[in-house]
Design a protein around this motif. Structure first.
Motif, PDB file in Angstrom:
ATOM      1  N   SER A 622       0.868  -1.184   0.000  1.00 35.89           N
ATOM      2  CA  SER A 622       0.000   0.000   0.000  1.00 35.89           C
ATOM      3  C   SER A 622       0.897   1.224   0.000  1.00 35.89           C
ATOM      4  O   SER A 622       2.126   1.107   0.040  1.00 35.89           O
ATOM      5  CB  SER A 622      -0.907   0.002   1.236  1.00 35.89           C
ATOM      6  N   ARG A 623       0.301   2.404  -0.034  1.00 37.49           N
ATOM      7  CA  ARG A 623       1.112   3.629  -0.023  1.00 37.49           C
ATOM      8  C   ARG A 623       1.838   3.786   1.309  1.00 37.49           C
ATOM      9  O   ARG A 623       2.757   4.590   1.419  1.00 37.49           O
ATOM     10  CB  ARG A 623       0.227   4.842  -0.301  1.00 37.49           C
ATOM     11  N   PHE A 624       1.431   3.023   2.340  1.00 39.58           N
ATOM     12  CA  PHE A 624       2.116   3.043   3.627  1.00 39.58           C
ATOM     13  C   PHE A 624       2.856   1.725   3.870  1.00 39.58           C
ATOM     14  O   PHE A 624       2.971   1.254   4.996  1.00 39.58           O
ATOM     15  CB  PHE A 624       1.130   3.332   4.752  1.00 39.58           C
ATOM     16  N   SER A 625       3.349   1.134   2.799  1.00 40.55           N
ATOM     17  CA  SER A 625       4.200  -0.060   2.800  1.00 40.55           C
ATOM     18  C   SER A 625       3.448  -1.349   3.128  1.00 40.55           C
ATOM     19  O   SER A 625       3.403  -2.273   2.323  1.00 40.55           O
ATOM     20  CB  SER A 625       5.379   0.096   3.764  1.00 40.55           C
ATOM     21  N   PHE A 626       2.834  -1.442   4.300  1.00 35.86           N
ATOM     22  CA  PHE A 626       2.190  -2.675   4.725  1.00 35.86           C
ATOM     23  C   PHE A 626       0.764  -2.778   4.182  1.00 35.86           C
ATOM     24  O   PHE A 626       0.124  -1.761   3.895  1.00 35.86           O
ATOM     25  CB  PHE A 626       2.126  -2.751   6.251  1.00 35.86           C
ATOM     26  N   HIS A 627       0.276  -4.003   4.080  1.00 36.47           N
ATOM     27  CA  HIS A 627      -1.140  -4.193   3.801  1.00 36.47           C
ATOM     28  C   HIS A 627      -1.928  -3.674   4.999  1.00 36.47           C
ATOM     29  O   HIS A 627      -1.550  -3.873   6.151  1.00 36.47           O
ATOM     30  CB  HIS A 627      -1.449  -5.673   3.568  1.00 36.47           C
ATOM     31  N   THR A 628      -3.030  -3.008   4.726  1.00 38.58           N
ATOM     32  CA  THR A 628      -3.806  -2.356   5.788  1.00 38.58           C
ATOM     33  C   THR A 628      -4.208  -3.326   6.891  1.00 38.58           C
ATOM     34  O   THR A 628      -4.256  -2.956   8.072  1.00 38.58           O
ATOM     35  CB  THR A 628      -5.067  -1.701   5.197  1.00 38.58           C
ATOM     36  N   SER A 629      -4.479  -4.572   6.535  1.00 40.93           N
ATOM     37  CA  SER A 629      -4.937  -5.555   7.530  1.00 40.93           C
ATOM     38  C   SER A 629      -3.895  -5.824   8.609  1.00 40.93           C
ATOM     39  O   SER A 629      -4.230  -6.264   9.701  1.00 40.93           O
ATOM     40  CB  SER A 629      -5.303  -6.871   6.835  1.00 40.93           C
ATOM     41  N   VAL A 630      -2.621  -5.544   8.311  1.00 40.22           N
ATOM     42  CA  VAL A 630      -1.551  -5.803   9.288  1.00 40.22           C
ATOM     43  C   VAL A 630      -1.745  -4.948  10.538  1.00 40.22           C
ATOM     44  O   VAL A 630      -1.511  -5.412  11.659  1.00 40.22           O
ATOM     45  CB  VAL A 630      -0.168  -5.533   8.655  1.00 40.22           C
ATOM     46  N   TYR A 631      -2.149  -3.673  10.366  1.00 40.71           N
ATOM     47  CA  TYR A 631      -2.237  -2.772  11.518  1.00 40.71           C
ATOM     48  C   TYR A 631      -3.647  -2.252  11.768  1.00 40.71           C
ATOM     49  O   TYR A 631      -3.842  -1.276  12.495  1.00 40.71           O
ATOM     50  CB  TYR A 631      -1.260  -1.602  11.352  1.00 40.71           C
ATOM     51  N   GLU A 632      -4.663  -2.898  11.194  1.00 39.71           N
ATOM     52  CA  GLU A 632      -6.049  -2.522  11.474  1.00 39.71           C
ATOM     53  C   GLU A 632      -6.448  -3.101  12.827  1.00 39.71           C
ATOM     54  O   GLU A 632      -6.318  -4.300  13.062  1.00 39.71           O
ATOM     55  CB  GLU A 632      -6.969  -3.064  10.374  1.00 39.71           C
ATOM     56  N   THR A 633      -6.912  -2.248  13.717  1.00 42.32           N
ATOM     57  CA  THR A 633      -7.227  -2.678  15.086  1.00 42.32           C
ATOM     58  C   THR A 633      -8.635  -2.262  15.493  1.00 42.32           C
ATOM     59  O   THR A 633      -9.254  -1.384  14.865  1.00 42.32           O
ATOM     60  CB  THR A 633      -6.234  -2.064  16.088  1.00 42.32           C
TER      61      THR A 633
END
Length: 771
Positions: A622-633
């Motif tokens: 993603s534009r923030f390197s990681f897939h969003t699911s990695v840091y979605e809380t």
């Protein structure tokens, strides 16, 4: 650190020796005896290296009137000591006091000497392990204990062992071989940087002088500079993964000719001083600076006893040291001011550089309008912001285009960390606490936290999510986490309060890598600040603006952190926004007032771990390197739920209710129909069609279908039906939004709603209530 037995086994393995092959024949009064080439000593915590003479007899020195066997020891852990000047030094090797200097002779050399075999090329190298490594290649190596230890200092002539081997074995060529770091320079403000290079050059020149009485071809060489961080010595090079041992041997055997992958070499003959000066960059201060400018940068340096500095265009004599306290960037003057932390002990102090704009009138007043002084102030064309936390850092960045050369002054400051292997238990425990929450998939965020810090340090230009540690509890360690990052990134990190962050002027933080907002709160109505945060986290450039100065556009590499005691309302985070990693942080189990100081001691070990660690999560997703699911809380979803407008919340709730009630995979509504349905559900509260458009189109990025005819479904109660109602439909016109159930529920929610049953499709509804 390994114990001495483990260290010894590692050394054996790196030398390609086994317990069986670690043997040599030593003669004791003419009687042969098998002894180890090297062996460990528990008492001395060192590896012992016994010496022999060319005949293979024990090398001995006189201890008073008593002869003693000569040996050297390589300590497992280098020992610190103070020299006569009170300077701290590190000692890796030791030998008996009052003993002389001897050359180290590997077993193969002794065997050739005893048999009087001819030696075509003899290699002289500093260090016993390197000599052993070279000998095991099948070449004729002799080791010396230091770069000048090829001579008998009392007689001022070549060492006796070397002399005997040259004569007895009819040596034709001799090579003095140095390490990859023989041309390495480490900057120190008051130390003559040329001194070390001169020592290596002088060692080669003296070696040649000692060999003049012999009929020999003499060569000088060293391992190529590119191996300095990988394999400084020959033993390291031969143990390095990927080294072609056959090619190393071939290059050494044909030392005087051809392009070489592993070595640099020059033949020595006649007047060699000029060639050595050129090889060691000692022919002029300009040549020296050009070679080492990545290390010296804009700082003053001592070269052959004189002070110099680079003024932005050329290397000049430092006649007035105060000139280096100033800079001219473009047309504006700045003064370098170093600040210290009054809360730190002196031994932990690392002064931090701050550039303060300085009026030229004040400079003239202080130095009596001395035009020569102004001319000596280093001048650069513009600021630049290029973060780098390794040895590749550059303070002065040069760029040339169409014959125009520009010099830029890098605002990013160098770090002085020296990663080294070791334990970091306190840092690990603390980071497990800070990143102890889980993502919506139930996975701990600890590895994500390590990835985030690792990328910040080793790939600082990569865009990363905004970290948001939040908790309404006290004593959670959020502020300590910010101070920990400050320890890592030093003056490249800024910790701000709301006032400093939201103000008009930005010069105090926009050039930083880490910008942390402690106890931050961005009110929902402050849309401007919300947009600024978005720009800080994604923008490629940013405006640096100070009071009374012109704004400058610089590269943006900010990594944002927002700590807050308000878990759900510290700022607006819209649904679908993927730039924020919200971390719920709990209270610390215990209060350790020395935690920060303890973690500072462990930093070199932690950074070494990150340098050798593989990232847990794939980047580039993603534009923030990681897939969003990695840091979605869940903490993020709680903020998003509080952020949503009441009208948008009503629309979302209605759509989710319809999916659950109808158990359908797809719904279609145009703005008019959806607005009417939501208002009917609200029973008196009203939304307008603009609210529907703003939410579905602008906020969620949905687009209308191109088809203008579709069906609207509704569930009607039927008391006679066991299912409690039927799904009926009616036709509608207008371009609808096509709503898919996967966009409105998480996978876990979908499983719970459907209980594994298939969803209803459009053509499964038999009743049309529009007829």
């Amino acid at each position: 650190m390994p114990n001495i037995e483990e260290y010894f086994k590692r050394r054996l393995a790196s030398l390609r020796l086994t317990e069986e092959s670690n043997k040599r024949m030593v003669y004791m009064d003419g009687i042969p005896q098998s002894v180890p080439i090297i062996f460990p000593s528990d008492k001395d915590d060192a590896i012992v290296i016994p010496y022999v003479d060319p005949e293979g007899e024990r090398a001995q020195y006189m201890n008073g009137k008593k002869p003693q066997d000569f040996f050297r020891m390589r300590f497992r852990k280098p020992r610190e000591f103070e020299n006569k000047k009170g300077e701290k030094r590190v000692m890796k090797y030791s030998q008996p006091k009052e003993s002389e200097i001897y050359s180290y002779l590997p077993p193969a050399i002794v065997e050739k000497y005893r048999k009087k075999e001819h030696i075509r090329t003899l290699y002289v190298i500093e260090g016993e392990f390197k000599a052993i490594s070279g000998s095991l290649l099948g070449l004729d190596f002799v080791g010396i204990g230091g770069i000048f230890n090829f001579k008998d200092k009392k007689q001022n002539e070549l060492d006796e062992y070397l002399k005997k081997i040259i004569l007895n074995c009819h040596v034709r060529n001799i090579v003095i071989l140095q390490d990859a770091d023989c041309r390495h320079v480490k900057y120190e403000p008051k130390k003559d940087l040329a001194q070390r290079l001169q020592s290596f050059a002088n060692a080669v020149a003296q070696f040649y002088e000692m060999l003049k009485p012999f009929d020999l071809d003499v060569y000088f060489g060293h391992i190529d500079d590119k191996f300095i961080d990988l394999a400084k010595g020959l033993d390291d090079l031969l143990a390095l993964d990927g080294t072609d041992r056959d090619k190393v041997r071939d290059e050494l055997e044909m030392f005087s000719t051809g392009n070489k992958q592993y070595f640099q070499c020059i033949p020595i003959s006649g007047s060699i001083n000029e060639r050595l000066r050129k090889h060691f960059y000692l022919d002029s201060q300009s040549v020296f600076y050009e070679r080492y400018k990545s290390i010296i940068q804009e700082k003053e340096f001592v070269y052959l006893g004189r002070r110099f500095y680079f003024d932005g265009q050329k290397v000049v004599n430092s006649m007035h040291q105060d000139a280096l306290s100033y800079l001219r960037i473009g047309t504006t003057f700045y003064k370098k001011v170093y600040k210290i932390n009054p809360h730190k002990q002196k031994k932990h102090q690392v002064p931090m550089l701050e550039l303060i704009e300085w009026n030229i009138g004040e400079i003239n007043r202080d130095y009596n309008n001395n035009k020569t002084f102004l001319a000596m102030i280093p001048k650069f064309d513009k600021f630049i912001n290029v973060p780098c936390n390794t040895s590749d850092y550059r303070r002065i960045v040069e760029f040339e285009y169409e014959g125009i050369k520009n010099q830029y002054y890098n605002l990013y400051n160098p770090l002085n960390h020296y990663p080294v292997e070791g334990g970091w238990n306190n840092i690990e425990a603390f980071l497990r606490h800070i990143f102890g929450s889980k993502n919506t998939s139930g996975e701990s965020l600890y590895e994500f936290g390590l990835d985030w810090i690792q990328l910040c340090f080793y790939k600082p230009t990569q865009k990363l999510p905004v970290l948001c540690p939040v908790s309404r509890e006290r004593n959670t360690g959020k502020s300590t986490f910010l101070q920990f990052l400050k320890l890592i990134f030093k003056e490249n990190a800024a910790i701000l309060d709301n006032e400093r962050f939201t103000g008009k002027f930005t010069a105090h933080f926009v050039d930083k890598l880490i910008v942390a907002l402690d106890e931050g709160f961005i009110p929902m109505e402050q849309k401007l600040m919300k947009e600024r945060i978005k720009n800080y986290s994604t923008g490629h450039t940013i405006w640096l603006e100070g009071k009374g100065t012109n704004a400058q556009e610089i590269d943006n590499h900010i990594h944002l952190i927002m700590c807050s005691n308000d878990e759900k309302n510290f700022m607006q985070i819209d649904e679908g926004e993927n730039r924020f990693a919200v971390l719920k942080v709990h209270k610390l189990d215990s209060d350790n007032p020395n935690l920060l100081a303890t973690m500072e001691e462990e930093l070199p070990h932690f950074l070494h771990y990150l340098a050798t660690r593989e990232l847990r999560y794939e980047t580039g997703k993603s534009r923030f390197s990681f897939h969003t699911s990695v840091y979605e809380t869940d903490a993020l979803k709680a903020v998003q739920a509080r952020t949503i407008k009441p009208s948008w919340g009503a629309i979302k709730a209605f759509i989710r209710d319809q999916f659950e009630e109808l158990n359908m995979s797809t719904l279609r509504y145009n703005t008019k129909e959806l607005c009417a349905a939501v208002n009917e559900n609200l029973k008196g509260r009203s939304i307008i069609e603009r609210d529907v458009c703003d939410y579905l189109e602008d906020e969620l990025g949905m687009r209308r279908s191109k088809k203008g005819r579709y069906k609207i479904f509704k569930k009607v109660c039927n008391t006679d039906s066991e299912t409690g109602g039927e799904i009926i439909s009616r036709p509608a016109e207008g371009r609808p939004f096509v709503l898919s159930i996967e966009d409105w529920f998480t996978p876990e929610e979908l499983t719970e709603i459907t209980c594994g049953e298939p969803l209803v499709k459009d053509d499964q509804c038999s009743i049309d209530y529009g007829k």
